[in-house]
Design a protein around this motif. Sequence first.
Motif, mmCIF file in Angstrom:
data_model
loop_
_atom_site.group_PDB
_atom_site.id
_atom_site.type_symbol
_atom_site.label_atom_id
_atom_site.label_comp_id
_atom_site.label_asym_id
_atom_site.label_seq_id
_atom_site.Cartn_x
_atom_site.Cartn_y
_atom_site.Cartn_z
ATOM 1 N N LEU A 144 0.812 -1.211 0.000
ATOM 2 C CA LEU A 144 0.000 0.000 0.000
ATOM 3 C C LEU A 144 0.846 1.263 0.000
ATOM 4 N N THR A 145 2.025 1.216 0.626
ATOM 5 C CA THR A 145 2.879 2.407 0.649
ATOM 6 C C THR A 145 3.333 2.791 -0.757
ATOM 7 N N HIS A 146 3.560 1.788 -1.611
ATOM 8 C CA HIS A 146 3.953 2.089 -2.993
ATOM 9 C C HIS A 146 2.790 2.706 -3.759
ATOM 10 N N ILE A 147 1.585 2.224 -3.518
ATOM 11 C CA ILE A 147 0.416 2.786 -4.176
ATOM 12 C C ILE A 147 0.257 4.247 -3.792
ATOM 13 N N GLN A 148 0.392 4.543 -2.515
ATOM 14 C CA GLN A 148 0.282 5.918 -2.051
ATOM 15 C C GLN A 148 1.400 6.784 -2.637
ATOM 16 N N LYS A 149 2.568 6.213 -2.750
ATOM 17 C CA LYS A 149 3.726 6.940 -3.274
ATOM 18 C C LYS A 149 3.588 7.235 -4.760
ATOM 19 N N TRP A 150 2.983 6.316 -5.511
ATOM 20 C CA TRP A 150 2.965 6.414 -6.964
ATOM 21 C C TRP A 150 1.734 7.094 -7.545
ATOM 22 N N GLN A 151 0.732 7.365 -6.770
ATOM 23 C CA GLN A 151 -0.530 7.847 -7.325
ATOM 24 C C GLN A 151 -0.382 9.138 -8.118
ATOM 25 N N ASP A 152 0.477 10.031 -7.709
ATOM 26 C CA ASP A 152 0.635 11.313 -8.401
ATOM 27 C C ASP A 152 1.977 11.434 -9.121
ATOM 28 N N LYS A 153 2.672 10.305 -9.257
ATOM 29 C CA LYS A 153 3.986 10.347 -9.913
ATOM 30 C C LYS A 153 3.849 10.302 -11.443
ATOM 31 N N GLN A 178 -2.221 9.875 -15.094
ATOM 32 C CA GLN A 178 -3.452 9.351 -15.690
ATOM 33 C C GLN A 178 -3.188 8.051 -16.446
ATOM 34 N N ALA A 179 -2.074 8.000 -17.172
ATOM 35 C CA ALA A 179 -1.752 6.803 -17.948
ATOM 36 C C ALA A 179 -1.458 5.607 -17.051
ATOM 37 N N MET A 180 -0.900 5.853 -15.868
ATOM 38 C CA MET A 180 -0.538 4.771 -14.953
ATOM 39 C C MET A 180 -1.648 4.426 -13.969
ATOM 40 N N GLU A 181 -2.711 5.206 -13.976
ATOM 41 C CA GLU A 181 -3.780 5.048 -12.983
ATOM 42 C C GLU A 181 -4.414 3.669 -13.024
ATOM 43 N N LYS A 182 -4.688 3.148 -14.200
ATOM 44 C CA LYS A 182 -5.371 1.860 -14.326
ATOM 45 C C LYS A 182 -4.542 0.737 -13.705
ATOM 46 N N TRP A 183 -3.245 0.699 -14.008
ATOM 47 C CA TRP A 183 -2.396 -0.363 -13.465
ATOM 48 C C TRP A 183 -2.289 -0.258 -11.953
ATOM 49 N N ILE A 184 -2.123 0.950 -11.438
ATOM 50 C CA ILE A 184 -2.001 1.148 -9.991
ATOM 51 C C ILE A 184 -3.293 0.743 -9.289
ATOM 52 N N HIS A 185 -4.428 1.106 -9.851
ATOM 53 C CA HIS A 185 -5.703 0.761 -9.230
ATOM 54 C C HIS A 185 -5.953 -0.750 -9.256
ATOM 55 N N GLU A 186 -5.487 -1.409 -10.302
ATOM 56 C CA GLU A 186 -5.620 -2.868 -10.357
ATOM 57 C C GLU A 186 -4.851 -3.520 -9.209
ATOM 58 N N LYS A 187 -3.654 -3.053 -8.958
ATOM 59 C CA LYS A 187 -2.845 -3.611 -7.871
ATOM 60 C C LYS A 187 -3.449 -3.257 -6.511
ATOM 61 N N GLU A 188 -3.985 -2.063 -6.406
ATOM 62 C CA GLU A 188 -4.608 -1.663 -5.150
ATOM 63 C C GLU A 188 -5.813 -2.554 -4.841
ATOM 64 N N ALA A 189 -6.620 -2.826 -5.851
ATOM 65 C CA ALA A 189 -7.794 -3.676 -5.653
ATOM 66 C C ALA A 189 -7.388 -5.084 -5.244
ATOM 67 N N TYR A 190 -6.243 -5.539 -5.728
ATOM 68 C CA TYR A 190 -5.771 -6.896 -5.417
ATOM 69 C C TYR A 190 -5.349 -7.030 -3.962
ATOM 70 N N ILE A 191 -4.648 -6.037 -3.442
ATOM 71 C CA ILE A 191 -4.099 -6.173 -2.089
ATOM 72 C C ILE A 191 -4.967 -5.535 -1.012
ATOM 73 N N LEU A 192 -5.948 -4.706 -1.398
ATOM 74 C CA LEU A 192 -6.718 -3.972 -0.409
ATOM 75 C C LEU A 192 -7.465 -4.867 0.585
ATOM 76 N N PRO A 215 5.569 -7.061 -8.898
ATOM 77 C CA PRO A 215 4.589 -7.142 -9.983
ATOM 78 C C PRO A 215 5.099 -6.456 -11.246
ATOM 79 N N HIS A 216 4.843 -7.089 -12.382
ATOM 80 C CA HIS A 216 5.299 -6.561 -13.668
ATOM 81 C C HIS A 216 4.227 -5.673 -14.300
ATOM 82 N N ILE A 217 4.691 -4.711 -15.053
ATOM 83 C CA ILE A 217 3.814 -3.981 -15.954
ATOM 84 C C ILE A 217 3.980 -4.661 -17.315
ATOM 85 N N PRO A 218 2.959 -5.350 -17.810
ATOM 86 C CA PRO A 218 3.134 -6.148 -19.026
ATOM 87 C C PRO A 218 3.310 -5.283 -20.269
#
Length: 230
Positions: free
Chosen positions: A69-78, A101-115, A197-200
């Motif tokens: 979760l710390t990475h998600i919080q760190k990356w949301q506005d990067k 905006q371009a990275m939002e979908k991937w970050i949200h997918e990972k957030e939903a997985y671990i939340l 986790p990889h970004i495919p």
Amino acid sequence: MFSTTVIFQMTVQDDRRENELITLFQLQKPANATRSGTDAVLYFNGRYIPFELKSTTSYSVTTVRDFGLTHIQKWQDKHWLFGFYNKEGAKLNYCLYGSPQAMEKWIHEKEAYILPDYKLAQLAPELLTFNVLYKILGQKQIYTLEDARRLQKKQYTIQQYRNQMDLTQGYSPERMLAILKDRCRYLIERGSTLNNPHIPASYFQGWERITENHAQRLRELVAEFLDYKA
């Protein structure tokens, strides 16, 4: 298992490629930079824009070990820059820019997985009772520093252990139960992290490849994002 030498070589290569991207795109290293913080910043239109830098020798991109979760919080506005190198890692083939905006979908997918696991880490410790504590450490009126260390291992410093003491010679059952809850929370949160986790490659489909005028094109793309956000 990687040897220490291999890990060191990989770190050196990553640092070299990161520095190459910083130079190529005319970015700056942030003050007091750490490996867990911002990799680089772009000074643009009177503001510092934080960047995450990644390089790869394949078509997908690895991220970090113990992704949580710390990475998600760190990356949301990067903002992100990806450098794609040849298999030897010596030649830069092209780069990609990823806006928040371009990275939002991937970050949200990972957030939903671990939340759900993180929610469990907040809820489960509160279900622990004195009976659970007694089964682990036995029933005592005063628990010792050694008892506390049996629970928290090296997660506390010696000063933290001493700060937790609420009795002259140790810990009350109430305080030891709180320490047990803290340990439970840590273990669940630790277990919920993802291993690198990889970004495919498919995620980057249709993205513009930057192969020339790197610094200028990056600023044009950042300006487009800022205009869109406004």
